[in-house]
Design an enzyme around this catalytic site. Structure first.
Site, PDB file in Angstrom:
ATOM      1  N   HIS A 100       0.481  -0.948   0.094  1.00 42.64           N
ATOM      2  CA  HIS A 100       0.318  -0.194  -0.330  1.00 42.64           C
ATOM      3  C   HIS A 100       1.172   1.483  -0.114  1.00 42.64           C
ATOM      4  CE1 HIS A 100      -2.867  -3.338   1.943  1.00 42.64           C
ATOM      5  NE2 HIS A 100      -3.384  -3.039   1.445  1.00 42.64           N
TER       6      HIS A 100
ATOM      7  N   HIS B 112      -1.960  -0.749   6.956  1.00 43.31           N
ATOM      8  CA  HIS B 112      -1.487  -1.258   5.581  1.00 43.31           C
ATOM      9  C   HIS B 112      -0.363  -0.220   5.193  1.00 43.31           C
ATOM     10  CE1 HIS B 112      -4.954   1.802   5.151  1.00 43.31           C
ATOM     11  NE2 HIS B 112      -4.316   2.515   4.530  1.00 43.31           N
TER      12      HIS B 112
ATOM     13  N   GLY C  49      -4.250  -3.393  11.553  1.00 46.76           N
ATOM     14  CA  GLY C  49      -4.214  -4.360  10.422  1.00 46.76           C
ATOM     15  C   GLY C  49      -5.812  -3.837   9.909  1.00 46.76           C
TER      16      GLY C  49
ATOM     17  N   ASN D  89      -8.249  12.352   3.589  1.00 41.14           N
ATOM     18  CA  ASN D  89      -7.967  12.318   2.380  1.00 41.14           C
ATOM     19  C   ASN D  89      -8.709  11.849   1.100  1.00 41.14           C
ATOM     20  OD1 ASN D  89      -7.990   9.114   2.514  1.00 41.14           O
ATOM     21  ND2 ASN D  89      -5.972   8.895   2.466  1.00 41.14           N
TER      22      ASN D  89
ATOM     23  N   ILE E 238     -10.972   9.736   0.796  1.00 38.06           N
ATOM     24  CA  ILE E 238     -10.368   8.056   0.184  1.00 38.06           C
ATOM     25  C   ILE E 238      -9.984   6.574   0.851  1.00 38.06           C
ATOM     26  CG2 ILE E 238      -8.620   6.910  -1.628  1.00 38.06           C
ATOM     27  CD1 ILE E 238     -10.385   9.414  -3.199  1.00 38.06           C
TER      28      ILE E 238
ATOM     29  N   HIS F 104      -3.901   3.476  -3.334  1.00 38.50           N
ATOM     30  CA  HIS F 104      -4.179   2.933  -2.239  1.00 38.50           C
ATOM     31  C   HIS F 104      -3.727   1.331  -1.458  1.00 38.50           C
ATOM     32  CE1 HIS F 104      -6.342   1.071   1.668  1.00 38.50           C
ATOM     33  NE2 HIS F 104      -6.367   0.129   1.160  1.00 38.50           N
TER      34      HIS F 104
ATOM     35  N   SER G 172     -22.555  -8.943  37.772  1.00 36.45           N
ATOM     36  CA  SER G 172     -22.690 -10.011  36.986  1.00 36.45           C
ATOM     37  C   SER G 172     -20.737 -11.347  37.267  1.00 36.45           C
ATOM     38  CB  SER G 172     -23.381 -10.088  35.371  1.00 36.45           C
ATOM     39  OG  SER G 172     -24.331  -9.775  36.006  1.00 36.45           O
TER      40      SER G 172
ATOM     41  N   GLU H  96     -17.083  -4.366  25.036  1.00 33.24           N
ATOM     42  CA  GLU H  96     -16.498  -5.357  24.302  1.00 33.24           C
ATOM     43  C   GLU H  96     -15.037  -5.445  23.586  1.00 33.24           C
ATOM     44  OE1 GLU H  96     -19.845  -5.491  23.931  1.00 33.24           O
ATOM     45  OE2 GLU H  96     -20.851  -5.846  25.644  1.00 33.24           O
TER      46      GLU H  96
ATOM     47  N   PHE I 247     -20.563 -12.813  24.343  1.00 29.53           N
ATOM     48  CA  PHE I 247     -20.045 -11.293  24.049  1.00 29.53           C
ATOM     49  C   PHE I 247     -19.015 -11.339  23.273  1.00 29.53           C
ATOM     50  CE2 PHE I 247     -24.324 -10.097  26.439  1.00 29.53           C
ATOM     51  CZ  PHE I 247     -24.849 -10.933  25.611  1.00 29.53           C
TER      52      PHE I 247
ATOM     53  N   HIS J 198     -20.919 -16.528  32.391  1.00 28.11           N
ATOM     54  CA  HIS J 198     -22.486 -16.798  31.935  1.00 28.11           C
ATOM     55  C   HIS J 198     -22.166 -18.169  30.801  1.00 28.11           C
ATOM     56  CE1 HIS J 198     -23.473 -14.246  34.820  1.00 28.11           C
ATOM     57  NE2 HIS J 198     -24.806 -14.018  34.672  1.00 28.11           N
TER      58      HIS J 198
ATOM     59  N   ASP K 291     -31.858 -15.782  30.553  1.00 25.25           N
ATOM     60  CA  ASP K 291     -31.260 -14.948  29.703  1.00 25.25           C
ATOM     61  C   ASP K 291     -31.720 -15.207  28.371  1.00 25.25           C
ATOM     62  OD1 ASP K 291     -31.934 -12.785  30.751  1.00 25.25           O
ATOM     63  OD2 ASP K 291     -29.376 -13.067  31.246  1.00 25.25           O
TER      64      ASP K 291
ATOM     65  N   HIS L 164     -28.060 -15.403  25.108  1.00 24.19           N
ATOM     66  CA  HIS L 164     -27.375 -15.581  25.967  1.00 24.19           C
ATOM     67  C   HIS L 164     -26.475 -16.478  26.438  1.00 24.19           C
ATOM     68  CE1 HIS L 164     -28.823 -11.453  26.486  1.00 24.19           C
ATOM     69  NE2 HIS L 164     -28.344 -10.720  27.048  1.00 24.19           N
TER      70      HIS L 164
HETATM   71  C1  LIG Z   1     -10.659  -4.563   9.662  1.00 28.34           C
HETATM   72  C2  LIG Z   1     -10.549  -4.610   8.698  1.00 28.34           C
HETATM   73  N1  LIG Z   1     -11.378  -4.032   7.769  1.00 28.34           N
HETATM   74  C3  LIG Z   1     -10.934  -4.652   6.349  1.00 28.34           C
HETATM   75  C4  LIG Z   1      -9.922  -4.674   6.008  1.00 28.34           C
HETATM   76  C5  LIG Z   1      -9.106  -3.914   5.044  1.00 28.34           C
HETATM   77  N2  LIG Z   1      -8.630  -2.636   4.353  1.00 28.34           N
HETATM   78  C6  LIG Z   1      -8.290  -2.281   4.190  1.00 28.34           C
HETATM   79  S1  LIG Z   1      -7.422  -0.325   3.964  1.00 28.34           S
HETATM   80  C7  LIG Z   1      -8.513  -0.521   4.200  1.00 28.34           C
HETATM   81  C8  LIG Z   1      -9.739   1.027   3.257  1.00 28.34           C
HETATM   82  C9  LIG Z   1      -8.874   1.719   4.823  1.00 28.34           C
HETATM   83  O1  LIG Z   1      -9.407   3.128   4.209  1.00 28.34           O
HETATM   84  P1  LIG Z   1      -8.313   4.127   4.776  1.00 28.34           P
HETATM   85  O2  LIG Z   1      -8.579   4.028   5.768  1.00 28.34           O
HETATM   86  O3  LIG Z   1      -9.239   5.690   4.775  1.00 28.34           O
HETATM   87  O4  LIG Z   1      -6.750   4.282   4.167  1.00 28.34           O
HETATM   88  P2  LIG Z   1      -6.317   5.113   2.741  1.00 28.34           P
HETATM   89  O5  LIG Z   1      -6.830   4.724   1.876  1.00 28.34           O
HETATM   90  O6  LIG Z   1      -7.086   6.506   2.947  1.00 28.34           O
HETATM   91  O7  LIG Z   1      -4.457   4.982   2.628  1.00 28.34           O
HETATM   92  C10 LIG Z   1     -10.090  -1.340   3.838  1.00 28.34           C
HETATM   93  C11 LIG Z   1     -11.167  -1.170   3.863  1.00 28.34           C
HETATM   94  C12 LIG Z   1      -8.890  -4.435   7.048  1.00 28.34           C
HETATM   95  N3  LIG Z   1      -8.051  -3.828   6.813  1.00 28.34           N
HETATM   96  N4  LIG Z   1      -9.601  -4.260   8.652  1.00 28.34           N
HETATM   97 MG   LIG Z   2      -8.476   7.619   3.894  1.00 27.12          MG
END
Ligand SMILES: Cc1ncc(C[n+]2csc(CCOP(=O)(O)OP(=O)(O)O)c2C)c(N)n1
Ligand SMILES: [Mg+2]
Length: 667
Positions: free
Chosen positions: A26, A66, A114, A185, A187, A261, A386, A413, A439, A463, A471, A475
């Site tokens: 990335h 990433h 990540g 950004n 995006i 990205h 609980s 949680e 949970f 529980h 419950d 639960h």
């Molecule tokens: C919990 C989770 N869901 C989905 C992903 C897959 N994923 C990695 S980056 C991303 C988009 C992230 O967008 P943003 O944080 O804006 O990163 P940018 O593109 O701006 O670097 C996704 C959906 C992940 N890493 N973790």
């Molecule tokens: Mg972004």
């Protein structure tokens, strides 16, 4: 001296080149956040590249994991033990530069990120740890705990529910030394976020009680610097700095687009970036003046030295506190007398012979151990009454007074579990946090991350089955125990009574290499008779509780609340002339780690007739009873009814266990 922008460009180029070489990764986020990172690391971050474990370092978390090449570039450039050859191995097997930053693989990576949203929650945990540790250890004129936690996060983290949980609590707790940078950004993977993310993020964080600095140009070093200064000046509230950036900054055809990205820019575009940025060096070549501009070794050594001097003065004034700090924070050791005291408590629990719920037995253990261990930092996700996690010596932590040992996590949680990961990763504490076992699924990924990171955490789940009763099936966990047990490096305990509960707490506290899940009943459980030798064997995870004469005809294996009824069934079978053995198996993973001769002595291979009894999904147990064995367990959801009626309805009775064993032996 190179310009600030040129220093930042080193990150951009290293990131795009490493991604290009790996043909995976990335580049967009590192290229977009490079200028912010340059200002933070070169002007503010308190750290020593030659000692990534220095207790009072600032913590840096890349929640948008990433963008891992951002942190690898920073670590390499500033002088950590991460060579250019390591960057060339980005995303390769056993490299120090895995796809996403992983704690334990790379010096200077504080937490594995990540799964979006968890990094910011870990950062909240680190800031909690700093605040509580400071309240416990700092004295007038001696601030030995005094550092910041900086977090980078993107749109993805902001959209994830866990960021709401954790940031809301951070506001309530007034974590003034937490400073987060939102990479605004516009995006995410699917493109421009207007179609799916239109929150008013500044207002959202102001509503949590954060200090928000809006619309900072993330490519203007002076603006970023001013924002960080303002953030540091606010000491009562966490700060969110909203930095406007361009993803993939420097890439003429891909910047500002989701194209940058998560895939290599391509060789042509990489060449164009070099031209655009005026970067004339080959891939993985950084000129000396750029290294010089980044080198944090001398500054870091001096910062640590000045802290060491402070610590010497502290030690002179408060020798006992200094020794405690060294034990808890630097070494992570338990007090020397803990093991003996815990053994005595286990023996006492056995001798008392109380018929109590294992959650109550757990509370008794907590009550016994908290006074011995100031590092125990408890909590529950709004179920203290609980889960029975509060004890007399528990003291709640608030924004105004952080000297306590208990966090009211609220109904959060997932947030709780990821915050615990941050507290544990910070050091100085053994966190325990509780909810209903059902949970756990809300929190599952943070528990998994804890195991992946080898963190010392104690997840308390009460529980634990249909035995909880009225419950109803919402639960009543069926599949959770199996999934806990299948999580690598997570030890799961499901104790049968007070002695096993105490032994499981001891094991969890003593475990340094990973987390433990402790699973307890709501309902009262029979006291189980044991010899002293059997009490000692609880720590082996599985042991013979009621033995046969010589080799058994059949072995019954039970855990937790089903041990009592299984023992009774064994007595009934014996009365009918059957020669059976009962094995109590509070922790399958701990049992599996025992040497082969011990395991064989408990579950001899020659005895194929085996029946497991547990109010959870049957499938897990075929590993122990074999394909021809029987499991008295669950294959459906539970029902809403009083617990005893459900246990009877689903077959957890003496009669059903007896007839299951008899059928098996007659087959
Ligand atoms: C919990 C989770 N869901 C989905 C992903 C897959 N994923 C990695 S980056 C991303 C988009 C992230 O967008 P943003 O944080 O804006 O990163 P940018 O593109 O701006 O670097 C996704 C959906 C992940 N890493 N973790
Ligand atoms: Mg972004």
């Amino acid at each position: 001296m190179p310009t600030r922008q040129h220093l930042a460009n080193a990150i951009r180029v290293l990131s795009m080149d490493a991604v290009q070489k790996a043909n995976s990764g990335h580049p967009g986020a590192p290229m977009g956040m490079a200028d912010i990172a340059e200002v933070l690391w070169n002007d503010f971050l308190k750290h020593n590249p030659k000692n990534p474990d220095w207790a009072d370092r600032d913590r840096f978390v890349l929640s948008n994991g990433h963008g891992s090449m951002l942190i690898y570039s920073l670590l390499h450039l500033s002088g950590y033990d991460l060579a250019m050859d390591d960057l060339k191995q980005f995303r390769q097997l056993h490299s120090r530069t895995p796809g996403h930053p992983e704690r334990g693989y790379t010096a200077g990576v504080e937490t594995t990120t990540g799964p979006l949203g968890q990094g910011i929650a870990n950062g909240v945990g680190m800031a909690v740890a700093e605040k509580v540790l400071a309240a416990q250890f700092n004295r007038e004129g001696h601030s030995i705990v005094d550092h910041h936690t900086y977090v980078f996060l993107g749109d993805g983290c902001m959209m994830e529910g866990i960021s709401h949980e954790a940031c809301s609590l951070a506001g309530t707790l007034g974590l003034g030394k937490l400073i987060a940078f939102y990479d605004d950004n516009g995006i995410s993977i699917d493109g421009h976020v207007e179609g799916w993310f239109t929150d008013d993020t500044p207002k959202r964080f102001e509503a949590y009680g954060w200090h928000v600095i809006r619309a900072v140009d993330g490519h203007n070093a002076a603006a970023v610097k001013a924002a960080i200064e303002e953030a540091k000046a606010e000491t009562n509230k966490p700060t969110l700095i909203i930095t406007k950036t361009t993803i993939g900054f420097g890439s003429p055809n891909k910047q500002g687009s989701h194209d940058s990205h998560g895939s290599p820019l391509g060789l042509e575009e990489v060449a164009l970036v070099r031209k655009t940025l005026g970067w004339e060096y080959e891939p993985f070549v950084v000129p000396a003046d750029i290294y010089e501009g980044w080198d944090a070794k001398a500054k870091g050594a001096a910062a640590e030295q000045s802290w060491n001097d402070k610590f010497i003065a502290y030690k002179t004034a408060y020798p006992e506190l200094a020794a405690e700090f060294d034990r808890r924070v630097v070494k992570g050791d338990l007090p020397a007398d803990f093991a003996a005291k815990a053994e005595a408590f286990i023996a006492e629990s056995q001798a008392k012979g109380e018929k109590i719920a294992s959650r109550k037995a757990s509370q008794n253990s907590i009550a016994a151990f908290v006074p011995l261990l100031p590092e125990l930092l408890g909590g529950s996700a709004d179920l203290a009454g609980s889960n029975l996690t509060l004890v007399k010596t528990s003291k709640g932590i608030t924004a105004e007074d952080a000297s306590g040992n208990y966090l009211y996590y609220g109904v959060r949680e997932f947030g709780m579990s990821a915050i615990m990961n941050g507290i544990s990763a910070h050091g100085g504490f053994i966190p325990y946090g509780a909810t209903f076992l059902m949970f756990q699924q809300y929190a599952a990924n943070a528990v998994r991350m804890s195991a992946l990171m080898k963190l010392r955490n104690i997840f308390v789940y009460t529980h634990d089955s249909i035995g909880q009763g009225e419950d109803g099936p919402t639960h009543q966990p069926i599949e959770v125990l199996g999934s806990l047990r299948m999580t690598p490096n997570l030890d799961t305990w499901r104790p049968a009574d007070a002695a096993e509960a105490a032994a499981s707490w001891k094991a969890a506290i003593e475990r340094k290499t990973g987390p433990t899940a402790l699973v307890f009943s709501r309902q009262n459980l029979d006291h189980i008779a044991r010899t002293g030798a059997q009490v000692a064997e609880i720590s082996r995870g599985g042991y013979i509780l009621v033995d046969s004469v010589g080799e058994p005809e059949a072995i019954l294996i039970a855990t937790g609340s089903e041990v009592g009824v299984t023992v009774k069934a064994a007595e009934a079978l014996k009365a009918k002339g059957r020669n059976v053995r009962v094995v109590s198996m509070p922790s399958t993973s701990v049992f599996d780690q025992q040497d082969v001769s011990y395991r064989e002595s408990v579950l001899p291979i020659s005895v194929g007739a085996r029946v497991a009894v547990e109010t959870a999904h049957v499938d897990y147990w075929y590993k122990y009873v074999g394909f021809d064995g029987r499991v008295v367990g669950m294959t459906t959801f539970g029902e809403s009814a009083p617990g005893p009626a459900l246990l009877e309805h689903f077959g957890f009775t003496v009669d059903n266990i007896v007839s299951t064993v008899e059928e098996l032996l007659e087959d």
